[in-house]
Write an enzyme that holds these catalytic residues in place. Structure first.
Site, PDB file in Angstrom:
ATOM      1  CG  HIS A 305      45.649  97.501  15.045  1.00 50.67           C
ATOM      2  ND1 HIS A 305      45.142  98.718  14.693  1.00 50.67           N
ATOM      3  CD2 HIS A 305      46.560  97.729  16.021  1.00 50.67           C
ATOM      4  CE1 HIS A 305      45.735  99.662  15.412  1.00 50.67           C
ATOM      5  NE2 HIS A 305      46.600  99.101  16.220  1.00 50.67           N
ATOM      6  CG  ASP A 362      50.867  94.942  21.952  1.00 50.55           C
ATOM      7  OD1 ASP A 362      49.763  95.444  21.671  1.00 50.55           O
ATOM      8  OD2 ASP A 362      51.771  95.568  22.543  1.00 50.55           O
TER       9      ASP A 362
HETATM   10  C1  SDX Z   1      47.323  97.926  20.571  1.00 53.99           C
HETATM   11  O1  SDX Z   1      44.515 101.410  18.618  1.00 53.99           O
HETATM   12  C2  SDX Z   1      45.769 101.314  18.590  1.00 53.99           C
HETATM   13  O2  SDX Z   1      46.433 101.964  17.847  1.00 53.99           O
HETATM   14  C3  SDX Z   1      46.348 100.373  19.619  1.00 53.99           C
HETATM   15  C4  SDX Z   1      47.839 100.113  19.518  1.00 53.99           C
HETATM   16  C5  SDX Z   1      48.633 101.360  19.837  1.00 53.99           C
HETATM   17  O3  SDX Z   1      49.800 101.423  19.411  1.00 53.99           O
HETATM   18  O4  SDX Z   1      48.132 102.212  20.600  1.00 53.99           O
HETATM   19  O5  SDX Z   1      48.176  99.691  18.211  1.00 53.99           O
HETATM   20  C6  SDX Z   1      48.277  99.055  20.509  1.00 53.99           C
HETATM   21  O6  SDX Z   1      46.435  97.965  21.364  1.00 53.99           O
HETATM   22  C7  SDX Z   1      47.451  96.787  19.584  1.00 53.99           C
HETATM   23  C8  SDX Z   1      46.278  95.744  19.729  1.00 53.99           C
HETATM   24  C9  SDX Z   1      46.672  94.834  20.903  1.00 53.99           C
HETATM   25  N1  SDX Z   1      45.545  93.928  21.228  1.00 53.99           N
HETATM   26  C10 SDX Z   1      45.602  92.607  20.998  1.00 53.99           C
HETATM   27  O7  SDX Z   1      46.520  92.067  20.386  1.00 53.99           O
HETATM   28  C11 SDX Z   1      44.426  91.819  21.571  1.00 53.99           C
HETATM   29  C12 SDX Z   1      43.894  90.830  20.520  1.00 53.99           C
HETATM   30  N2  SDX Z   1      43.248  91.609  19.431  1.00 53.99           N
HETATM   31  C13 SDX Z   1      41.806  91.786  19.542  1.00 53.99           C
HETATM   32  O8  SDX Z   1      41.339  91.948  20.855  1.00 53.99           O
HETATM   33  C14 SDX Z   1      41.278  92.783  18.502  1.00 53.99           C
HETATM   34  O9  SDX Z   1      41.881  92.494  17.312  1.00 53.99           O
HETATM   35  C15 SDX Z   1      41.427  94.273  18.757  1.00 53.99           C
HETATM   36  C16 SDX Z   1      40.871  94.684  20.074  1.00 53.99           C
HETATM   37  C17 SDX Z   1      42.862  94.673  18.695  1.00 53.99           C
HETATM   38  C18 SDX Z   1      40.687  95.023  17.637  1.00 53.99           C
HETATM   39  O10 SDX Z   1      39.372  94.744  17.796  1.00 53.99           O
HETATM   40  P1  SDX Z   1      38.264  95.367  16.814  1.00 53.99           P
HETATM   41  O11 SDX Z   1      38.829  96.245  15.787  1.00 53.99           O
HETATM   42  O12 SDX Z   1      37.177  95.904  17.656  1.00 53.99           O
HETATM   43  O13 SDX Z   1      37.826  94.124  15.987  1.00 53.99           O
HETATM   44  P2  SDX Z   1      36.782  93.100  16.474  1.00 53.99           P
HETATM   45  O14 SDX Z   1      37.039  92.780  17.917  1.00 53.99           O
HETATM   46  O15 SDX Z   1      35.439  93.610  16.113  1.00 53.99           O
HETATM   47  O16 SDX Z   1      37.190  91.847  15.592  1.00 53.99           O
HETATM   48  C19 SDX Z   1      36.755  91.756  14.268  1.00 53.99           C
HETATM   49  C20 SDX Z   1      36.582  90.275  14.037  1.00 53.99           C
HETATM   50  C21 SDX Z   1      35.724  89.608  15.108  1.00 53.99           C
HETATM   51  O17 SDX Z   1      35.081  88.517  14.513  1.00 53.99           O
HETATM   52  P3  SDX Z   1      33.513  88.708  14.080  1.00 53.99           P
HETATM   53  O18 SDX Z   1      32.757  89.119  15.337  1.00 53.99           O
HETATM   54  O19 SDX Z   1      33.500  89.795  13.005  1.00 53.99           O
HETATM   55  O20 SDX Z   1      33.103  87.356  13.563  1.00 53.99           O
HETATM   56  O21 SDX Z   1      37.873  89.633  14.121  1.00 53.99           O
HETATM   57  C22 SDX Z   1      37.896  88.722  15.210  1.00 53.99           C
HETATM   58  C23 SDX Z   1      36.730  89.069  16.112  1.00 53.99           C
HETATM   59  O22 SDX Z   1      36.257  87.907  16.771  1.00 53.99           O
HETATM   60  N3  SDX Z   1      39.165  88.930  15.885  1.00 53.99           N
HETATM   61  C24 SDX Z   1      39.966  87.964  16.340  1.00 53.99           C
HETATM   62  C25 SDX Z   1      41.079  88.624  16.870  1.00 53.99           C
HETATM   63  N4  SDX Z   1      40.929  89.951  16.740  1.00 53.99           N
HETATM   64  C26 SDX Z   1      39.740  90.136  16.145  1.00 53.99           C
HETATM   65  N5  SDX Z   1      39.827  86.619  16.320  1.00 53.99           N
HETATM   66  C27 SDX Z   1      40.880  85.931  16.886  1.00 53.99           C
HETATM   67  N6  SDX Z   1      41.994  86.497  17.426  1.00 53.99           N
HETATM   68  C28 SDX Z   1      42.124  87.829  17.422  1.00 53.99           C
HETATM   69  N7  SDX Z   1      43.219  88.400  17.946  1.00 53.99           N
END
Ligand code: SDX
Length: 427
Positions: A305, A362
């Site tokens: 998140h 989710d």
């Molecule tokens: C919602 O914003 C809100 O409030 C949203 C929400 C709401 O109520 O409105 O809460 C609803 O959207 C919840 C989130 C649902 N999405 C998912 O579950 C999709 C999977 N999650 C990822 O896509 C990700 O965690 C995000 C998009 C949710 C957050 O992304 P960020 O904050 O931009 O973090 P990032 O992508 O920069 O990740 C940081 C690190 C990365 O590694 P590095 O590049 O630093 O080495 O963490 C890793 C990412 O690769 N990472 C994951 C991961 N999520 C982040 N690795 C594996 N699996 C994951 N799910």
């Protein structure tokens, strides 16, 4: 509280006010930065940017705290109704009995849609994704409710807000009915918001629909847990669309479009599809490895998140709701076992611990919606039905802000500098 932030650029030393909220991080007021320094801030994804002031929802990502107008989300989910939470988000206070009855009455009286709006569904393919339908029919509401599109009239803003909250379940249920080739059911205003939605979705004209109180309670909690979440991507979309003066129906349609993305509200559908793909507990390590592999775009859907670097408080409640529904309905869904084991393994894995990746709202919501009987294609639609309350509360707050102006970010331009046109025969 910090007095001021000093920023020095090209020998210019300027102080910028530091503003404090009631709780949470202070903000540096940089509204004059460009005028004073000729420079922009650079913050793609807005990881360090407060785009507005708001009194509606507070999140502490490090502590895993979520408050709706100050009330903890777990207390609201356990003790309130979705309609009372909607009143809280819209008006700032939980309603007293008289206010609760009036608000329920006001919303209930808007559950039917214009009869011609139902014709729009006939134009879609039966296998259209219901979110595609929702983007279309919600935006089309602007073509039917002209008497509530004057955004400068507080009464019309309230009527449009009530219409959107009340009609989303009707439109959502119709999208499902259309996909399965069953007739639409009209709303039944003697039912609760959740009960009415369940009946319009799963009832048929040929026989009475009996609402299971376990399912109705789970539906209420689903709706409460997803109602608002500060300035997330779709809420920011609604605010930006509204800042141009667009009517509320168009703004909510824009929010629905943004919520659809798998990185946002589409994650509940993607998470359940992922759990189904994993299938059995013994295949979990393979997917954990893929999630950690930089060269693999796969991510654990329902994990991680932007704000929560601790357990999403909604996920905790959702996990309890999932177990309760499965137990009470006598459903032994292997998907839930996979989800629990996946959570256990991921939370003990150094990669997820180091990156502070926890289950989000989710991760378990799909298990609940699947147990209730919704197909995965309807999961994000349910999220939109709930989040319409938060979107419209945030939109109203923005419209009532006397300092409100059109949102217009700038950029760091890295394209070609000015150059002269080259005629075709010279290229
Ligand atoms: C919602 O914003 C809100 O409030 C949203 C929400 C709401 O109520 O409105 O809460 C609803 O959207 C919840 C989130 C649902 N999405 C998912 O579950 C999709 C999977 N999650 C990822 O896509 C990700 O965690 C995000 C998009 C949710 C957050 O992304 P960020 O904050 O931009 O973090 P990032 O992508 O920069 O990740 C940081 C690190 C990365 O590694 P590095 O590049 O630093 O080495 O963490 C890793 C990412 O690769 N990472 C994951 C991961 N999520 C982040 N690795 C594996 N699996 C994951 N799910």
């Amino acid at each position: 509280m910090t007095d001021a932030a000093n920023i020095s650029v090209d020998g210019h030393n300027d102080d910028y006010a530091v503003l404090a909220g009631s709780v949470g991080p202070e903000v540096i007021d940089i509204r004059k930065l460009y005028a004073k320094t000729g420079r922009f801030t650079f913050d793609p994804g807005f990881t360090s940017t407060a785009a507005c002031e708001s009194k509606i929802t507070y999140i502490d990502g490090d502590e895993g705290i979520l408050l709706y107008r100050g009330y903890p989300i777990d207390e609201l989910a356990e003790n309130s109704t979705f309609m009372d939470v909607a009143h809280l988000l819209l008006n700032g206070e939980l309603p007293n009995p008289a206010q609760s009855a009036k608000f329920n009455h006001d919303i209930t009286r808007h559950t039917m849609i214009h009869e011609q709006l139902a014709q729009f569904y006939r134009g879609f393919r039966r296998d259209a994704h219901p979110m595609a339908i929702m983007c279309g029919v919600v935006g089309a509401m602007a073509a039917f409710y002209h008497d509530s599109t004057d955004i400068h009239d507080p009464h019309q803003r309230m009527v449009a807000s009530h219409r959107l909250i009340a009609k989303m379940p009707t439109l959502a249920a119709m999208a499902y009915k259309y996909s399965v080739g069953q007739p639409f059911l009209y709303p039944d205003n003697s039912l609760s918001f959740a009960g009415n939605f369940l009946r319009m979705t799963f009832g048929v004209p040929a026989e009475p629909y009996v609402i299971d109180p376990v399912v109705e309670d789970a539906m209420e909690k689903l709706l409460i847990l997803q109602a608002d979440h500060e300035q997330n991507a779709s809420t920011s979309t609604v605010r930006l669309a509204g800042s141009s003066g667009a009517n509320p129906f168009a703004c909510i349609s824009a929010g629905i479009a943004c919520l659809w993305g798998p990185a946002h509200g589409g994650a509940n559908e993607a998470a359940l599809n992922m759990l189904r793909e994993i299938g059995t507990v013994d295949r979990i390590p393979e997917f954990i490895a893929r999630a950690k592999n930089k060269d693999d775009p796969f991510r654990l859907m329902g994990f991680g998140h932007r704000v929560y670097k601790n357990y999403d408080p909604r996920a905790k409640v959702m996990a309890k709701v999932a177990k309760n529904v499965l137990d009470k309905l006598g459903i032994s869904d292997p998907i839930f076992d996979v989800a629990r084991e996946l959570e256990r393994i991921a939370l003990s894995d150094p990669y997820f611990i180091e990156k502070k990746l926890y289950p989000n709202v989710d991760f378990y919501s799909g298990v609940v919606m699947s147990a209730i009987g919704f197909p995965t294609s309807m999961f994000t639609v349910l999220f939109a039905v709930s989040r319409t309350v938060g979107w419209i509360a945030q939109w109203t707050e923005m419209m009532e802000d006397p300092e409100q102006k059109i949102g217009r970010p700038r950029q760091l331009y890295t394209g070609p500098a000015k150059r002269d046109f080259v005629p075709l025969d010279k290229r």
